[in-house]
Design a protein around this motif. Structure first.
Motif, PDB file in Angstrom:
ATOM      1  N   GLU A 202      63.449  78.533-101.873  1.00 20.37           N
ATOM      2  CA  GLU A 202      63.009  79.820-103.557  1.00 20.37           C
ATOM      3  C   GLU A 202      63.916  80.273-103.787  1.00 20.37           C
ATOM      4  OE1 GLU A 202      58.053  80.694-103.938  1.00 20.37           O
ATOM      5  OE2 GLU A 202      59.351  82.467-103.214  1.00 20.37           O
ATOM      6  N   GLY A 203      64.518  80.565-105.231  1.00 23.78           N
ATOM      7  CA  GLY A 203      66.246  81.022-105.919  1.00 23.78           C
ATOM      8  C   GLY A 203      65.804  82.123-106.679  1.00 23.78           C
ATOM      9  N   HIS A 204      65.894  82.836-105.727  1.00 24.57           N
ATOM     10  CA  HIS A 204      65.596  84.325-106.674  1.00 24.57           C
ATOM     11  C   HIS A 204      66.438  85.586-107.035  1.00 24.57           C
ATOM     12  CE1 HIS A 204      61.735  84.998-105.113  1.00 24.57           C
ATOM     13  NE2 HIS A 204      62.176  84.370-103.418  1.00 24.57           N
ATOM     14  N   THR A 205      66.935  86.526-108.275  1.00 20.98           N
ATOM     15  CA  THR A 205      68.490  86.436-108.569  1.00 20.98           C
ATOM     16  C   THR A 205      67.788  88.122-108.673  1.00 20.98           C
ATOM     17  OG1 THR A 205      67.683  86.498-110.676  1.00 20.98           O
ATOM     18  CG2 THR A 205      68.094  84.592-110.185  1.00 20.98           C
ATOM     19  N   ASP A 206      68.681  89.055-109.445  1.00 22.24           N
ATOM     20  CA  ASP A 206      68.489  90.335-109.833  1.00 22.24           C
ATOM     21  C   ASP A 206      68.191  90.246-111.362  1.00 22.24           C
ATOM     22  OD1 ASP A 206      71.240  89.909-111.152  1.00 22.24           O
ATOM     23  OD2 ASP A 206      72.569  91.172-109.449  1.00 22.24           O
ATOM     24  N   ASN A 207      67.911  91.435-111.844  1.00 24.92           N
ATOM     25  CA  ASN A 207      67.969  91.693-112.936  1.00 24.92           C
ATOM     26  C   ASN A 207      68.627  91.706-114.463  1.00 24.92           C
ATOM     27  OD1 ASN A 207      68.727  94.219-112.912  1.00 24.92           O
ATOM     28  ND2 ASN A 207      66.739  95.097-114.077  1.00 24.92           N
ATOM     29  N   VAL A 208      69.808  91.370-113.576  1.00 21.67           N
ATOM     30  CA  VAL A 208      71.293  91.317-114.731  1.00 21.67           C
ATOM     31  C   VAL A 208      71.324  90.054-115.834  1.00 21.67           C
ATOM     32  CG1 VAL A 208      74.073  91.249-114.631  1.00 21.67           C
ATOM     33  CG2 VAL A 208      72.394  92.417-113.196  1.00 21.67           C
ATOM     34  N   PRO A 209      71.336  89.860-117.027  1.00 19.76           N
ATOM     35  CA  PRO A 209      71.291  88.841-117.529  1.00 19.76           C
ATOM     36  C   PRO A 209      73.260  87.344-117.047  1.00 19.76           C
ATOM     37  CG  PRO A 209      71.282  90.840-118.444  1.00 19.76           C
ATOM     38  CD  PRO A 209      71.365  90.787-117.520  1.00 19.76           C
ATOM     39  N   ILE A 210      72.389  86.228-117.509  1.00 18.19           N
ATOM     40  CA  ILE A 210      73.415  85.304-116.751  1.00 18.19           C
ATOM     41  C   ILE A 210      74.136  85.785-117.958  1.00 18.19           C
ATOM     42  CG2 ILE A 210      72.517  83.600-118.265  1.00 18.19           C
ATOM     43  CD1 ILE A 210      74.149  83.203-114.646  1.00 18.19           C
ATOM     44  N   ALA A 211      75.379  85.627-118.104  1.00 15.58           N
ATOM     45  CA  ALA A 211      76.535  85.713-118.854  1.00 15.58           C
ATOM     46  C   ALA A 211      76.984  84.465-119.624  1.00 15.58           C
ATOM     47  CB  ALA A 211      77.916  85.740-118.204  1.00 15.58           C
ATOM     48  N   LYS A 212      77.149  85.492-120.755  1.00 16.67           N
ATOM     49  CA  LYS A 212      76.461  84.168-121.870  1.00 16.67           C
ATOM     50  C   LYS A 212      77.587  83.244-122.176  1.00 16.67           C
ATOM     51  CE  LYS A 212      74.812  87.110-125.581  1.00 16.67           C
ATOM     52  NZ  LYS A 212      75.337  88.021-127.163  1.00 16.67           N
ATOM     53  N   GLY A 213      76.651  81.812-122.320  1.00 22.30           N
ATOM     54  CA  GLY A 213      77.955  80.505-122.072  1.00 22.30           C
ATOM     55  C   GLY A 213      78.900  79.854-120.978  1.00 22.30           C
ATOM     56  N   THR A 214      77.533  80.139-120.059  1.00 20.21           N
ATOM     57  CA  THR A 214      77.897  79.631-118.746  1.00 20.21           C
ATOM     58  C   THR A 214      77.102  78.296-119.132  1.00 20.21           C
ATOM     59  OG1 THR A 214      77.155  81.760-117.594  1.00 20.21           O
ATOM     60  CG2 THR A 214      76.604  79.625-116.285  1.00 20.21           C
ATOM     61  N   ALA A 215      78.047  77.198-118.536  1.00 20.12           N
ATOM     62  CA  ALA A 215      77.524  76.200-118.904  1.00 20.12           C
ATOM     63  C   ALA A 215      76.239  75.499-117.776  1.00 20.12           C
ATOM     64  CB  ALA A 215      78.637  74.751-118.344  1.00 20.12           C
ATOM     65  N   GLY A 216      75.586  74.848-118.379  1.00 19.86           N
ATOM     66  CA  GLY A 216      73.943  74.242-118.010  1.00 19.86           C
ATOM     67  C   GLY A 216      73.336  75.259-117.778  1.00 19.86           C
ATOM     68  N   MET A 217      73.062  76.875-117.884  1.00 24.10           N
ATOM     69  CA  MET A 217      72.866  77.636-117.621  1.00 24.10           C
ATOM     70  C   MET A 217      71.748  78.242-119.073  1.00 24.10           C
ATOM     71  SD  MET A 217      73.039  78.792-113.533  1.00 24.10           S
ATOM     72  CE  MET A 217      75.039  78.828-113.801  1.00 24.10           C
ATOM     73  N   ARG A 218      70.355  79.244-119.013  1.00 25.34           N
ATOM     74  CA  ARG A 218      70.556  79.927-120.494  1.00 25.34           C
ATOM     75  C   ARG A 218      70.208  81.482-119.920  1.00 25.34           C
ATOM     76  NH1 ARG A 218      65.568  76.512-123.792  1.00 25.34           N
ATOM     77  NH2 ARG A 218      65.620  78.953-124.246  1.00 25.34           N
ATOM     78  N   ASP A 219      69.294  81.228-118.516  1.00 26.23           N
ATOM     79  CA  ASP A 219      68.859  82.528-117.820  1.00 26.23           C
ATOM     80  C   ASP A 219      68.921  82.281-116.986  1.00 26.23           C
ATOM     81  OD1 ASP A 219      66.958  81.095-118.101  1.00 26.23           O
ATOM     82  OD2 ASP A 219      66.005  81.604-120.064  1.00 26.23           O
ATOM     83  N   ASN A 220      68.280  83.764-115.706  1.00 26.25           N
ATOM     84  CA  ASN A 220      68.116  83.367-114.231  1.00 26.25           C
ATOM     85  C   ASN A 220      66.955  82.560-114.169  1.00 26.25           C
ATOM     86  OD1 ASN A 220      70.536  85.560-113.743  1.00 26.25           O
ATOM     87  ND2 ASN A 220      67.932  87.170-114.464  1.00 26.25           N
ATOM     88  N   TRP A 221      66.415  82.017-114.939  1.00 26.79           N
ATOM     89  CA  TRP A 221      65.313  80.864-114.323  1.00 26.79           C
ATOM     90  C   TRP A 221      66.346  79.397-114.047  1.00 26.79           C
ATOM     91  CZ3 TRP A 221      60.538  81.857-113.079  1.00 26.79           C
ATOM     92  CH2 TRP A 221      59.855  82.996-113.626  1.00 26.79           C
TER      93      TRP A 221
END
Length: 289
Positions: A202-221
């Motif tokens: 299980e992967g978990h993150t904090d509530n800080v949104p992912i940086a815009k423009g990060t390759a291959g990722m839209r959000d913390n999901w």
């Protein structure tokens, strides 16, 4: 001639004496004679006694008839009551027989359930023992790592291996650092050959949104899932069967602390590897219920 007359006379007298008329006449004569032999007072008294005796007789006869009728009614009521009682007894016997059969069935069911409960208890005890042994084995395999970066605990009958982001990844990255790869390799070695353990990453993150423009990722999901997938690859490459390991991402939705400080956010940025002993035998027993 004279002989014939005599013979006829005797025949007449014989007929006369045998005649009912003659008998009635004689009885009347005797009664008249008897009445003439007693006083009128005695006759009246006797007549009164006769009348009273007749009335008593009639009354007794009526009482007798009433008693006989009452006896007949009582006997009929008794027969009816006895028949009803016999029917009730038969019904009670049938009910008792049914209750005994039901009780026997319930006793058999109870013994079966008690046996299943005993089997379930035995399996749960074996499972608890297996979890403790697994926790000990994993803990021994991961000795030497910083307790703030790697923790092994037992919760809800499962072994949780919690690895911090600092041990595994750089911020926003999905590539596991060498120190993290070493820990995962040792974990895979400890689990290798143990086919009775399901491994959930299980992967978990904090509530800080992912940086815009990060390759291959839209959000913390995406970030949490990709990190779990990368860890799954390392475990399977180290020898765990791919069918035994399942990657999943929870993003920021299952925090262990409030996201209100850098320290708490660091706690939430983690990967949990959940080890669950298979309980196929227990599930089979539960399905029987």
């Amino acid at each position: 001639m004279a002989t014939s007359i005599v013979t006829s006379y005797f025949r007449f007298m014989k007929y006369l004496f045998a005649s009912p008329v003659f008998a009635t006449w004689c009885s009347a004569t005797l009664l008249i004679g008897a009445a003439g032999c007693v006083s009128q007072k005695k006759y009246t008294a006797l007549q009164t006694q006769y009348t009273d005796a007749s009335r008593s007789r009639d009354q007794l006869q009526a009482e007798k008839n009433a008693l006989q009728e009452e006896k007949a009614r009582n006997e009929e009521a008794l027969r009816t009551s006895l028949l009803t009682k016999n029917q009730q007894v038969n019904q009670l016997n049938a009910s008792l027989s049914g209750a005994q059969q039901e009780n026997s069935q319930l006793s058999a069911d109870l013994r079966g359930k008690e046996q299943r409960i005993a089997d379930m208890q035995r399996i749960l005890e074996q499972k608890d023992a297996a979890v403790k042994a697994l926790r000990q084995k994993v803990g021994d395999a991961l000795l030497g790592f910083n307790s703030q970066d790697l923790q092994v605990n037992v919760r809800n009958g499962k072994v949780y291996v919690s690895l911090s982001e600092q041990l595994l990844f750089k911020s926003g990255s999905t590539k596991v650092d060498p120190k993290g790869q070493e820990a995962l390799s040792k974990l895979a070695t400890a689990l290798k050959g143990n086919q009775d353990v399901n491994v959930l990453v299980e992967g978990h993150t904090d509530n800080v949104p992912i940086a815009k423009g990060t390759a291959g990722m839209r959000d913390n999901w995406d970030l949490s899932v990709l990190r779990a997938t990368e860890i799954t690859r390392i475990l399977t490459q180290a020898g765990l069967p791919a069918s035994q390991v399942t990657p999943s991402g929870r993003a920021q939705h299952v925090p262990v602390a409030q996201n209100d400080s850098p320290t708490n956010k660091a706690l939430n940025r983690r990967t949990e590897i959940i080890l669950t002993p298979k309980l196929d035998e227990l599930f089979q027993i539960l399905e029987q219920n």
